[in-house]
Structure formats: structure tokens, C-alpha cells
Motif scaffolding. Structure first.
Motif, PDB file in Angstrom:
ATOM      1  N   GLN A 181      -2.823  13.766  48.716  1.00  0.00           N
ATOM      2  CA  GLN A 181      -1.449  13.819  48.197  1.00  0.00           C
ATOM      3  C   GLN A 181      -1.395  14.613  46.893  1.00  0.00           C
ATOM      4  O   GLN A 181      -0.477  15.415  46.672  1.00  0.00           O
ATOM      5  N   LEU A 185       0.607  18.220  46.347  1.00  0.00           N
ATOM      6  CA  LEU A 185       1.565  18.424  45.260  1.00  0.00           C
ATOM      7  C   LEU A 185       1.132  19.591  44.374  1.00  0.00           C
ATOM      8  O   LEU A 185       1.950  20.419  43.961  1.00  0.00           O
ATOM      9  N   THR A 189       3.335  22.921  43.747  1.00  0.00           N
ATOM     10  CA  THR A 189       3.728  23.227  42.371  1.00  0.00           C
ATOM     11  C   THR A 189       3.213  24.598  41.946  1.00  0.00           C
ATOM     12  O   THR A 189       3.952  25.398  41.365  1.00  0.00           O
TER      13      THR A 189
END
Length: 195
Positions: A181, A185, A189
Motif C-alpha cells: 500500500q 501510494l 504521488t
């Protein structure tokens, strides 16, 4: 006239055992007695085959970066910067939190758990890590898909900061799913500006 007696142990197996022990306990946290017990050899054989503890650790580092850590060099061959980063992050998760490896990172542990007597080892690990970061920077300098205005040097440093964080989190007990996870992310990003 034949040479000395043949070795009663397999040096490759012994080196793998030393790697696992150093990986679990760090350079300073591993004694010669523990090494000989784990490697299933005596001190004379250890010194004869691998040198002293410092020389053995350098051989272990070679093994670490070319065997379980080989994903890092292989990732640089990916066709895009995003894929390079993805392979590095996923490889770091498998290396540091996988089911068949000790949790955490040998090089991260070795940098942070070395006292003054082990400074040469600490510097050796830092030099190898800096070389890896420089290789990533050079790969980013060739990439066409970096986010707009992104400095390849800073991005390489950021990626290695995330990789180190993954190692620390893995050593702290975070699961592979949790770390995936984080990697997802991070990728979203880092590359949202270029997608």
C-alpha cells in the motif's frame, strides 16, 4: 604430491549461512562464535576460507547485493522511470519482508548499528549504497517520463529514502500487504505529474 586436505564444508553454503546471520543480527551484533556455529565450521576454517570477520562481512555484502539484492541493478533496465521505481519498491518489499528472508535490510542495519571500532564496515556499506543511488540518478537522467521539473538526483535520493523506510517498517513488523500500500501510494504521488 597432492595439496592439503579438501575442505570438509561447502564455502558457498557457509557464506549463505553467514549472510543470514549478519542480516538478522547486524555486523556488530554477530560474534565469531555465532558465525562458526551458524556456518558449521571452526575458526581456523573460517579464517582460512574467508579471512577475518571484516573480510567475511565484505564477502557477505558482495553476496547480498548480487543475490537477494540483485533486483536493484536489474530494475535499472526497465523501460521507464516509473517502472524502475516500481521494481525497486516491490523488490525492496520482497527483500525485507518476504517469507524467505530475515525482515529488514542488511545494509540499513549495518549503517545504524556500528560503533567506532566498526567504522570501516560502516563506510564500506555507505559507499556501496551511494554507488547504487548514483546509478539510479544516472538512469533517471536518461528517462523521458520524469515528472516535470524533477531533479534526477533528488528523485534518486527520495526513492532510496522510501526503500530505507520500507526496510525499517519491515523490521518493525509491517506486513507485505501494508508495505505494498505504501509503495502504491509512493508511485502515484511521485509520477502523478507525468501521467
Amino acid at each position: 604430491m597432492p595439496g592439503g586436505r579438501p575442505r570438509a564444508f561447502d564455502p558457498e553454503t557457509a557464506l549463505d549461512r553467514a549472510l543470514e546471520l549478519f542480516w538478522r543480527q547486524g555486523y556488530e551484533g554477530t560474534s565469531l562464535s555465532e558465525l562458526t556455529m551458524a556456518m558449521k565450521i571452526n575458526r581456523t576454517s573460517l579464517y582460512g576460507a574467508f579471512g577475518n570477520k571484516e573480510q567475511l562481512f565484505r564477502k557477505v555484502l558482495d553476496r547480498y547485493f548480487t543475490s537477494p539484492g540483485a533486483f536493484a541493478a536489474e530494475a535499472l533496465e526497465a523501460p521507464t522511470a516509473r517502472t524502475v521505481v516500481e521494481r525497486l519498491l516491490l523488490g525492496a518489499i520482497e527483500l525485507t519482508a518476504g517469507p524467505h528472508t530475515p525482515h529488514g535490510c542488511l545494509s540499513v542495519n549495518s549503517i545504524h548499528a556500528c560503533g567506532p571500532d566498526s567504522e570501516p564496515i560502516r563506510q564500506e556499506v555507505i559507499a556501496r549504497r551511494m554507488a547504487s543511488e548514483a546509478a539510479l540518478r544516472r538512469r533517471f537522467e536518461q528517462a523521458a517520463d520524469l515528472p516535470t521539473g524533477c531533479d534526477p538526483r533528488v528523485l534518486a535520493q527520495l526513492v532510496y529514502t522510501i526503500i530505507d523506510g520500507i526496510a525499517v517498517q519491515a523490521a518493525s513488523g509491517h506486513t507485505r500487504d501494508q508495505l505494498h500500500q505504501v509503495a502504491d501510494l509512493a508511485l502515484r504521488t511521485l509520477f502523478q505529474l507525468s501521467s
